[in-house]
Write a protein that holds these residues in place. Structure first.
Motif, PDB file in Angstrom:
ATOM      1  N   UNK A  44       0.815  -1.213   0.000  1.00  0.00           N
ATOM      2  CA  UNK A  44       0.000   0.000   0.000  1.00  0.00           C
ATOM      3  C   UNK A  44       0.848   1.262   0.000  1.00  0.00           C
ATOM      4  N   UNK A  45       1.909   1.265   0.816  1.00  0.00           N
ATOM      5  CA  UNK A  45       2.816   2.409   0.804  1.00  0.00           C
ATOM      6  C   UNK A  45       3.495   2.568  -0.554  1.00  0.00           C
ATOM      7  N   UNK A  46       3.803   1.430  -1.183  1.00  0.00           N
ATOM      8  CA  UNK A  46       4.387   1.503  -2.522  1.00  0.00           C
ATOM      9  C   UNK A  46       3.447   2.141  -3.526  1.00  0.00           C
ATOM     10  N   UNK A  47       2.163   1.821  -3.402  1.00  0.00           N
ATOM     11  CA  UNK A  47       1.182   2.432  -4.314  1.00  0.00           C
ATOM     12  C   UNK A  47       1.083   3.934  -4.073  1.00  0.00           C
ATOM     13  N   UNK A  48       1.055   4.327  -2.788  1.00  0.00           N
ATOM     14  CA  UNK A  48       0.988   5.758  -2.470  1.00  0.00           C
ATOM     15  C   UNK A  48       2.246   6.472  -2.969  1.00  0.00           C
ATOM     16  N   UNK A  61       4.909   9.956  -6.835  1.00  0.00           N
ATOM     17  CA  UNK A  61       5.995  10.157  -7.789  1.00  0.00           C
ATOM     18  C   UNK A  61       5.464  10.687  -9.121  1.00  0.00           C
ATOM     19  N   UNK A  62       4.280  10.212  -9.513  1.00  0.00           N
ATOM     20  CA  UNK A  62       3.717  10.627 -10.807  1.00  0.00           C
ATOM     21  C   UNK A  62       2.960  11.943 -10.677  1.00  0.00           C
ATOM     22  N   UNK A  63       2.148  12.088  -9.629  1.00  0.00           N
ATOM     23  CA  UNK A  63       1.238  13.233  -9.531  1.00  0.00           C
ATOM     24  C   UNK A  63       1.637  14.251  -8.456  1.00  0.00           C
ATOM     25  N   UNK A  64       2.662  13.945  -7.638  1.00  0.00           N
ATOM     26  CA  UNK A  64       3.080  14.829  -6.546  1.00  0.00           C
ATOM     27  C   UNK A  64       1.873  15.237  -5.702  1.00  0.00           C
ATOM     28  N   UNK A  65       1.388  14.263  -4.936  1.00  0.00           N
ATOM     29  CA  UNK A  65       0.166  14.427  -4.161  1.00  0.00           C
ATOM     30  C   UNK A  65       0.350  15.449  -3.048  1.00  0.00           C
ATOM     31  N   UNK A  66      -0.707  16.187  -2.684  1.00  0.00           N
ATOM     32  CA  UNK A  66      -0.612  17.121  -1.558  1.00  0.00           C
ATOM     33  C   UNK A  66      -0.492  16.361  -0.232  1.00  0.00           C
ATOM     34  N   UNK A  67      -0.022  17.071   0.793  1.00  0.00           N
ATOM     35  CA  UNK A  67       0.201  16.462   2.114  1.00  0.00           C
ATOM     36  C   UNK A  67      -1.080  15.862   2.670  1.00  0.00           C
ATOM     37  N   UNK A  68      -2.199  16.548   2.508  1.00  0.00           N
ATOM     38  CA  UNK A  68      -3.461  16.065   3.071  1.00  0.00           C
ATOM     39  C   UNK A  68      -3.873  14.726   2.475  1.00  0.00           C
ATOM     40  N   UNK A 111      -4.213   8.797   3.076  1.00  0.00           N
ATOM     41  CA  UNK A 111      -3.851   7.445   2.645  1.00  0.00           C
ATOM     42  C   UNK A 111      -3.119   6.692   3.754  1.00  0.00           C
ATOM     43  N   UNK A 112      -2.236   7.376   4.484  1.00  0.00           N
ATOM     44  CA  UNK A 112      -1.493   6.723   5.563  1.00  0.00           C
ATOM     45  C   UNK A 112      -2.427   6.308   6.693  1.00  0.00           C
ATOM     46  N   UNK A 113      -3.364   7.185   7.063  1.00  0.00           N
ATOM     47  CA  UNK A 113      -4.345   6.823   8.100  1.00  0.00           C
ATOM     48  C   UNK A 113      -5.195   5.647   7.636  1.00  0.00           C
ATOM     49  N   UNK A 114      -5.561   5.667   6.356  1.00  0.00           N
ATOM     50  CA  UNK A 114      -6.347   4.550   5.824  1.00  0.00           C
ATOM     51  C   UNK A 114      -5.592   3.231   5.881  1.00  0.00           C
ATOM     52  N   UNK A 115      -4.287   3.272   5.606  1.00  0.00           N
ATOM     53  CA  UNK A 115      -3.478   2.056   5.695  1.00  0.00           C
ATOM     54  C   UNK A 115      -3.411   1.534   7.124  1.00  0.00           C
ATOM     55  N   UNK A 116      -3.206   2.436   8.093  1.00  0.00           N
ATOM     56  CA  UNK A 116      -3.172   2.005   9.497  1.00  0.00           C
ATOM     57  C   UNK A 116      -4.517   1.439   9.932  1.00  0.00           C
ATOM     58  N   UNK A 156       5.004  10.876   5.152  1.00  0.00           N
ATOM     59  CA  UNK A 156       4.819  12.265   5.582  1.00  0.00           C
ATOM     60  C   UNK A 156       6.112  12.958   6.020  1.00  0.00           C
ATOM     61  N   UNK A 157       7.249  12.509   5.548  1.00  0.00           N
ATOM     62  CA  UNK A 157       8.487  13.249   5.785  1.00  0.00           C
ATOM     63  C   UNK A 157       8.493  14.505   4.902  1.00  0.00           C
TER      64      UNK A 157
END
Length: 205
Positions: free
Chosen positions: A53-57, A62-69, A74-79, A196-197
């Protein structure tokens, strides 16, 4: 009545037997070892899915440069997904591993046992209510079971290969992730951004 007296006498004879008690302790130890292995399989599977899942995010970032939010969501959803999977596995998989099920697995592993292990459990455990049986019959079953148990390889308590694929899945996921992170600097940045670094692909000094 005579039937109840015979049943009580048979149960008392088997419950007081050191061999029956030792056999039940071996089955319980086998169950505990199997539960530990299933927990290992569950945790490996959940970790592998989390890595993927982290690899997908990271790939999407990498392709779309997603915003922090969006990365944080996505990280909360994975947890949350990982916690839900662990809870579901505990309730519907781990807690369903019973002494009777383990005894049945051993009997299938060594067909000569027949149903002697489950019979021993039925007459040894105080909360069970087995069918009436004479003490002499139970003594014969105990003797035969003890002879068969002496030939069973109790030092290998985990039966079969169930759950083996999940640790393999984790190993493959970690191997692929390690290769990508080792040879692609931008993938390292993407992985850091996925957790989120505060990293950026391009900086200007």
């Amino acid at each position: 009545d005579l039937t109840s007296v015979g049943t009580l006498a048979g149960e008392a004879a088997l419950r007081g037997s050191p061999r029956a008690r030792q056999l039940c302790e071996r089955i319980e130890a086998t169950r505990a070892a199997f539960v530990r292995r299933q927990w290992l399989a569950v945790l490996c599977g959940v970790t592998a899915l989390a890595v993927e899942g982290l690899g997908i995010v990271a790939g999407a970032d990498f392709v779309y440069e997603l915003p922090w939010s969006l990365r944080a969501t996505a990280l909360v959803g994975l947890f949350a997904g990982a916690a839900t999977l662990i809870w579901y596995a505990k309730r519907n998989w781990i807690e369903s591993i019973s002494l009777e099920g383990i005894a049945g697995d051993i009997e299938r592993h060594l067909p000569n046992f027949g149903q002697r292990l489950r019979t021993t459990l039925d007459y040894h455990e105080p909360e069970r209510h087995p069918a009436p049986a004479s003490p002499s019959l139970l003594a014969a079953v105990e003797t035969q079971t003890d002879q068969l148990a002496a030939r069973f390889r109790w030092e290998r308590p985990v039966l079969g290969l169930r759950g083996f694929s999940l640790p393999c899945l984790l190993a493959v996921a970690l191997f692929v992730a390690t290769i990508l992170l080792a040879f692609q600097s931008e993938m390292r940045i993407a992985a850091g951004r996925a957790i989120l670094l505060p990293w950026e692909y391009t900086t200007v000094t």
